[in-house]
Design an enzyme around this catalytic site. Structure first.
Site, PDB file in Angstrom:
ATOM      1  N   LYS A 191      28.478 -11.449  86.486  1.00 55.68           N
ATOM      2  CA  LYS A 191      28.113 -11.681  85.391  1.00 55.68           C
ATOM      3  C   LYS A 191      26.880 -13.521  86.047  1.00 55.68           C
ATOM      4  O   LYS A 191      25.751 -13.637  85.400  1.00 55.68           O
ATOM      5  CB  LYS A 191      27.879 -11.412  83.934  1.00 55.68           C
ATOM      6  CG  LYS A 191      28.931 -12.405  82.636  1.00 55.68           C
ATOM      7  CD  LYS A 191      28.589 -14.180  82.434  1.00 55.68           C
ATOM      8  CE  LYS A 191      29.201 -14.656  81.645  1.00 55.68           C
ATOM      9  NZ  LYS A 191      28.239 -16.532  81.771  1.00 55.68           N
ATOM     10  N   THR A 240      23.876 -14.891  78.894  1.00 55.86           N
ATOM     11  CA  THR A 240      24.137 -16.159  80.238  1.00 55.86           C
ATOM     12  C   THR A 240      22.892 -15.805  80.759  1.00 55.86           C
ATOM     13  O   THR A 240      21.916 -16.532  81.969  1.00 55.86           O
ATOM     14  CB  THR A 240      24.908 -15.535  80.867  1.00 55.86           C
ATOM     15  OG1 THR A 240      26.254 -15.234  80.281  1.00 55.86           O
ATOM     16  CG2 THR A 240      25.596 -16.853  81.766  1.00 55.86           C
TER      17      THR A 240
HETATM   18  O1  LIG Z   1      30.561 -17.095  79.894  1.00 48.43           O
HETATM   19  C1  LIG Z   1      29.220 -17.708  78.850  1.00 48.43           C
HETATM   20  C2  LIG Z   1      29.323 -17.078  77.643  1.00 48.43           C
HETATM   21  O2  LIG Z   1      30.090 -16.211  77.578  1.00 48.43           O
HETATM   22  C3  LIG Z   1      29.275 -19.223  79.393  1.00 48.43           C
HETATM   23  O3  LIG Z   1      28.383 -18.703  80.409  1.00 48.43           O
HETATM   24  P1  LIG Z   1      28.124 -20.282  81.561  1.00 48.43           P
HETATM   25  O4  LIG Z   1      29.056 -20.783  81.480  1.00 48.43           O
HETATM   26  O5  LIG Z   1      27.201 -20.015  82.238  1.00 48.43           O
HETATM   27  O6  LIG Z   1      27.640 -21.498  80.435  1.00 48.43           O
END
Ligand SMILES: O=C(CO)COP(=O)(O)O
Ligand SMILES: NC(=O)C1=CN([C@@H]2O[C@H](COP(=O)(O)OP(=O)(O)OC[C@H]3O[C@@H](n4cnc5c(N)ncnc54)[C@H](O)[C@@H]3O)[C@@H](O)[C@H]2O)C=CC1
Length: 358
Positions: free
Chosen positions: A205, A262
């Site tokens: 993701k 995300t």
């Molecule tokens: O995995 C995350 C939230 O579930 C955090 O994502 P980021 O690392 O893109 O901030």
């Protein structure tokens, strides 16, 4: 909001958190607030100092603005944290997992549970964190490994906002124990034995969050973002299934849940990197300006290589790989991706081919 933390389980244990970044800190805050005797290992002296200092009680480096519970202690002595813990939460960015866990390999005890909260796929070896850990930790502990993933921004967990995650372990007993030890009315843990699905959902993701960020940075609008999320989920599912995941896991918290969070949430570091790229900044300048990791940058390379190796069609992941690692023009990549041969939306043959890889 009324604090009802702790109604679900009265059992309190010793928790060690390996990694003093934003997510490690938020999870340590959660565990300490539940009443678990919690120590967090931070690599940086200033992180441990700021968490321990009664006048500060905050991780001013990685999670500024959120006071940690009085009871939470921090240490720079990783072996002391391992010795303290019944349950270890490992929250190290993927590139450093093997080296960090090797330093404590001989200090781990067979009854300890290790919960990886990391989301990425290593470059070169193309290992998931599960594969790294089974390579590095003693075999006696392999049945004690678990994985926590799902839509969970550190800053929101630090504020006690309602959050749901998934705990995966090959052992349902271990998953159930972690679930019970970490669940509160504000932090609801589900469980599964699909380790591959949960790990790959969390890792892949991040690549799609970069894609959505780039699209938003280019002002490509809401239609484009929704298309990326939906077709991105298709790619994630095909690739994850080829790597042993159950397809339904990709529709759950660790797949679609985290993908939506995300790709749309402004707290995402990966989405933010994408937005800045879309607005024309150079990747190196963006990375150099950040203390935090955006795992999707390296995972985009691993994911693209895995897709090629397994012959799984992943055009969006391939496009992101080109933009990030080959300096391709994002607008040209979008145009190229949208001009591919037209096809049915759901193509059972693609899934069957992916499933045959298992
Ligand atoms: O995995 C995350 C939230 O579930 C955090 O994502 P980021 O690392 O893109 O901030
Ligand atoms: N921040 C969040 O909201 C969430 C993060 N995650 C995942 O958690 C993992 C850790 O991320 P964060 O805690 O957010 O970290 P962070 O991005 O806030 O901080 C970077 C971390 O990397 C560590 N680090 C840097 N160089 C290192 C080295 N050579 N060896 C060992 N550690 C080193 C730093 O000490 C720090 O703990 C990542 O895989 C991330 O994707 C998962 C869910 C939520």
């Amino acid at each position: 909001m009324t604090d009802t933390s702790g109604q679900l389980s009265k059992e309190r244990t010793n928790v060690g958190v390996i990694g003093g970044g934003a997510w490690g800190t938020a999870l340590a805050m959660h565990a300490a607030a539940m009443g678990h005797d919690t120590i967090i290992w931070a690599r940086e002296k200033e992180v441990a100092e700021s968490i321990n200092d009664p006048a500060v009680k905050e991780n001013t480096t990685y999670l500024q603005g959120y006071k940690v519970p009085e009871a939470l202690r921090a240490s720079n002595d990783i072996k002391a944290v391992v010795a303290h813990a019944e349950i270890l939460l490992m929250v190290i960015p993927t590139p450093f997992v093997a080296a960090t866990m090797s330093t404590i390999r001989d200090s781990l005890r067979p009854e300890q549970i290790i919960v990886s909260c990391t989301k990425g796929i290593l470059n070169d070896t193309l290992e998931t964190v599960n594969q790294i850990l089974t390579r590095v930790v003693p075999e006696t502990l392999h049945g004690q490994l678990a994985y926590l993933s799902g839509p969970s921004f550190a800053a929101e967990v630090a504020q006690g906002m309602p959050t749901a995650v998934t705990i995966a372990s090959k052992s349902d007993t271990v998953a159930a124990r972690v679930q019970l030890l970490l669940s509160t009315p504000r932090f609801r843990c589900y469980r599964t034995t699909d380790v591959e699905g949960v790990e790959l959902g969390g890792a892949l993701k991040n690549v799609l969050a970069l894609a959505c960020g780039i699209s938003d940075g280019l002002n490509f609008g809401c239609n484009g973002r929704a298309a990326l999320i939906t077709r991105g989920l298709s790619e994630m599912t095909r690739l994850a299934v080829a790597l042993g995941a159950h397809p339904l896991t990709m529709g759950g918290l660790a797949g679609m849940g985290d993908l939506v969070l995300t790709c749309t949430g402004d707290l995402s570091r990966n989405r933010t990197v994408g937005i800045r790229l879309g607005k024309g900044e150079k990747l190196k300048d963006i990375i150099d300006s950040m203390k935090a990791v955006a795992e999707g940058v390296l995972t985009s390379r691993s994911a693209h290589q895995l897709a090629q190796k397994l012959n799984v069609e992943c055009p969006i992941i391939a496009g992101i790989y080109k933009v990030i690692h080959e300096n391709a023009d994002a607008r040209a990549v979008v145009s190229e991706t949208m001009s591919r041969e037209l096809r049915a939306e759901v193509d059972p043959e693609l899934f069957e081919a992916a499933a045959r890889q298992r």
